[in-house]
Design a protein around this motif. Structure first.
Motif, PDB file in Angstrom:
ATOM      1  N   ALA A 166       0.834  -1.206   0.000  1.00 25.88           N
ATOM      2  CA  ALA A 166       0.000   0.000   0.000  1.00 25.88           C
ATOM      3  C   ALA A 166       0.867   1.253   0.000  1.00 25.88           C
ATOM      4  O   ALA A 166       0.550   2.236  -0.689  1.00 25.88           O
ATOM      5  N   ALA A 167       1.977   1.240   0.742  1.00 28.60           N
ATOM      6  CA  ALA A 167       2.874   2.395   0.781  1.00 28.60           C
ATOM      7  C   ALA A 167       3.523   2.619  -0.578  1.00 28.60           C
ATOM      8  O   ALA A 167       3.669   3.764  -1.020  1.00 28.60           O
ATOM      9  N   ILE A 168       3.881   1.537  -1.259  1.00 30.00           N
ATOM     10  CA  ILE A 168       4.450   1.673  -2.604  1.00 30.00           C
ATOM     11  C   ILE A 168       3.403   2.283  -3.530  1.00 30.00           C
ATOM     12  O   ILE A 168       3.699   3.163  -4.329  1.00 30.00           O
ATOM     13  N   GLY A 169       2.162   1.812  -3.420  1.00 30.24           N
ATOM     14  CA  GLY A 169       1.081   2.355  -4.251  1.00 30.24           C
ATOM     15  C   GLY A 169       0.848   3.831  -3.992  1.00 30.24           C
ATOM     16  O   GLY A 169       0.630   4.612  -4.914  1.00 30.24           O
ATOM     17  N   LEU A 170       0.900   4.240  -2.719  1.00 26.10           N
ATOM     18  CA  LEU A 170       0.718   5.658  -2.394  1.00 26.10           C
ATOM     19  C   LEU A 170       1.880   6.485  -2.932  1.00 26.10           C
ATOM     20  O   LEU A 170       1.680   7.582  -3.460  1.00 26.10           O
ATOM     21  N   ASP A 171       3.104   5.970  -2.804  1.00 31.58           N
ATOM     22  CA  ASP A 171       4.253   6.675  -3.378  1.00 31.58           C
ATOM     23  C   ASP A 171       4.084   6.842  -4.885  1.00 31.58           C
ATOM     24  O   ASP A 171       4.375   7.887  -5.447  1.00 31.58           O
ATOM     25  N   TRP A 172       3.597   5.789  -5.534  1.00 32.17           N
ATOM     26  CA  TRP A 172       3.373   5.829  -6.987  1.00 32.17           C
ATOM     27  C   TRP A 172       2.340   6.901  -7.317  1.00 32.17           C
ATOM     28  O   TRP A 172       2.535   7.711  -8.208  1.00 32.17           O
ATOM     29  N   TYR A 195      -5.074 -11.934  -7.865  1.00 30.78           N
ATOM     30  CA  TYR A 195      -3.991 -11.151  -7.272  1.00 30.78           C
ATOM     31  C   TYR A 195      -4.341 -10.742  -5.841  1.00 30.78           C
ATOM     32  O   TYR A 195      -3.537 -10.908  -4.929  1.00 30.78           O
ATOM     33  N   GLU A 196      -5.539 -10.212  -5.645  1.00 29.94           N
ATOM     34  CA  GLU A 196      -5.936  -9.760  -4.314  1.00 29.94           C
ATOM     35  C   GLU A 196      -5.993 -10.924  -3.330  1.00 29.94           C
ATOM     36  O   GLU A 196      -5.588 -10.787  -2.174  1.00 29.94           O
ATOM     37  N   GLU A 197      -6.485 -12.072  -3.780  1.00 31.08           N
ATOM     38  CA  GLU A 197      -6.555 -13.229  -2.894  1.00 31.08           C
ATOM     39  C   GLU A 197      -5.158 -13.717  -2.537  1.00 31.08           C
ATOM     40  O   GLU A 197      -4.895 -14.075  -1.393  1.00 31.08           O
ATOM     41  N   LEU A 198      -4.240 -13.719  -3.494  1.00 30.35           N
ATOM     42  CA  LEU A 198      -2.859 -14.112  -3.203  1.00 30.35           C
ATOM     43  C   LEU A 198      -2.230 -13.162  -2.186  1.00 30.35           C
ATOM     44  O   LEU A 198      -1.465 -13.587  -1.326  1.00 30.35           O
ATOM     45  N   GLU A 199      -2.551 -11.881  -2.295  1.00 33.80           N
ATOM     46  CA  GLU A 199      -2.023 -10.921  -1.329  1.00 33.80           C
ATOM     47  C   GLU A 199      -2.590 -11.191   0.070  1.00 33.80           C
ATOM     48  O   GLU A 199      -1.904 -11.060   1.060  1.00 33.80           O
ATOM     49  N   ARG A 200      -3.868 -11.590   0.148  1.00 32.01           N
ATOM     50  CA  ARG A 200      -4.506 -11.880   1.436  1.00 32.01           C
ATOM     51  C   ARG A 200      -3.968 -13.176   2.053  1.00 32.01           C
ATOM     52  O   ARG A 200      -3.866 -13.301   3.265  1.00 32.01           O
ATOM     53  N   ILE A 201      -3.660 -14.140   1.205  1.00 29.30           N
ATOM     54  CA  ILE A 201      -3.224 -15.453   1.683  1.00 29.30           C
ATOM     55  C   ILE A 201      -1.924 -15.348   2.469  1.00 29.30           C
ATOM     56  O   ILE A 201      -1.768 -15.980   3.493  1.00 29.30           O
ATOM     57  N   GLY A 202      -1.008 -14.542   1.993  1.00 26.51           N
ATOM     58  CA  GLY A 202       0.269 -14.405   2.686  1.00 26.51           C
ATOM     59  C   GLY A 202       1.221 -15.541   2.365  1.00 26.51           C
ATOM     60  O   GLY A 202       0.933 -16.423   1.562  1.00 26.51           O
ATOM     61  N   ASP A 203       2.360 -15.510   3.025  1.00 23.27           N
ATOM     62  CA  ASP A 203       3.399 -16.503   2.777  1.00 23.27           C
ATOM     63  C   ASP A 203       3.353 -17.578   3.856  1.00 23.27           C
ATOM     64  O   ASP A 203       2.937 -17.308   4.971  1.00 23.27           O
ATOM     65  N   PRO A 204       3.748 -18.795   3.568  1.00 20.84           N
ATOM     66  CA  PRO A 204       4.378 -19.316   2.376  1.00 20.84           C
ATOM     67  C   PRO A 204       3.434 -19.743   1.252  1.00 20.84           C
ATOM     68  O   PRO A 204       3.908 -19.963   0.142  1.00 20.84           O
ATOM     69  N   GLN A 257       3.992 -17.623  -1.844  1.00 22.88           N
ATOM     70  CA  GLN A 257       5.289 -17.907  -2.461  1.00 22.88           C
ATOM     71  C   GLN A 257       5.242 -19.217  -3.231  1.00 22.88           C
ATOM     72  O   GLN A 257       5.788 -19.311  -4.333  1.00 22.88           O
ATOM     73  N   ILE A 258       4.621 -20.210  -2.656  1.00 21.43           N
ATOM     74  CA  ILE A 258       4.558 -21.529  -3.278  1.00 21.43           C
ATOM     75  C   ILE A 258       3.833 -21.455  -4.614  1.00 21.43           C
ATOM     76  O   ILE A 258       4.310 -21.965  -5.628  1.00 21.43           O
ATOM     77  N   LEU A 259       2.667 -20.792  -4.639  1.00 18.34           N
ATOM     78  CA  LEU A 259       1.923 -20.697  -5.905  1.00 18.34           C
ATOM     79  C   LEU A 259       2.676 -19.880  -6.947  1.00 18.34           C
ATOM     80  O   LEU A 259       2.681 -20.231  -8.123  1.00 18.34           O
ATOM     81  N   LEU A 260       3.295 -18.786  -6.531  1.00 19.53           N
ATOM     82  CA  LEU A 260       4.051 -17.979  -7.485  1.00 19.53           C
ATOM     83  C   LEU A 260       5.230 -18.762  -8.050  1.00 19.53           C
ATOM     84  O   LEU A 260       5.494 -18.711  -9.254  1.00 19.53           O
TER      85      LEU A 260
END
Length: 182
Positions: free
Chosen positions: A12-18, A125-134, A137-140
């Motif tokens: 989110a911080a990267i998006g705000l900077d963008w 994409y949003e669901e992958l972000e919610r899922i978190g690691d690992p 990472q595994i799916l990517l």
């Protein structure tokens, strides 16, 4: 771009900077989402053109940065949408010109990206972000970087059974999220 600045702590911080056209925003976005964009491009157009597609995506995104709004979704999802369009354009040009043959090992089906619904890509994409690691990472690693489950287990120093379980559960979660059969 400043190579000495440290990246913002969150996506989110990267998006705000963008969105605010901050110094280093392009560099931070490329560091964070460059591998994802490149992996998607590699899957769609093959390794030869993936680097060009990745550069085109970030160049297009930077030129159109004033159209990005964090209120409409995360920067990563916006970049995935741009990736989809650049890949579709690349495949269209490839079919028209027939000067860049598809190698047998690339096996890129026609229409692969043109038929993908943008909302589905954003949901994944949003669901992958919610899922978190690992699990993320595994799916990517599996679906973007073409790693086997055994390779993923070695890379992440996890038991093979754990990698298989995360893969199965995460794919089921994504299927449910996208309204597919469980």
């Amino acid at each position: 771009m400043s190579r000495t600045s440290s990246p913002p702590a969150t996506d989110a911080a990267i998006g705000l900077d963008w969105a605010n056209d901050e110094d280093g925003a392009l560099d931070h976005a490329y560091q964070r989402w460059g591998p994802l964009v490149h992996g998607l491009a590699r899957k769609a157009v093959g390794p030869v053109e993936a680097e060009d597609v990745t550069q085109q995506v970030f160049l297009s995104a930077w030129r159109a940065r004033e159209t990005y709004s964090p209120d409409h979704g995360p920067l990563g999802a916006w970049l995935v949408g741009i990736t989809r369009r650049v890949v579709a354009d690349t495949l269209r040009v490839r079919r028209r010109s027939a000067q860049v043959p598809v190698a047998d090992d690339q096996d890129v089906p026609e229409g692969r990206w043109e038929d993908v619904d943008r909302d589905d890509l954003l949901s994944v994409y949003e669901e992958l972000e919610r899922i978190g690691d690992p699990p993320r990472q595994i799916l990517l690693l599996a679906y973007v970087h073409d790693k086997t489950q055994k390779e993923i287990a070695e890379l992440l120093d996890l038991p093979l059974g754990t990698v298989k379980t995360h893969t199965t559960r995460t794919l089921a979660r994504l299927r449910t999220r996208l309204g597919g059969a469980p």
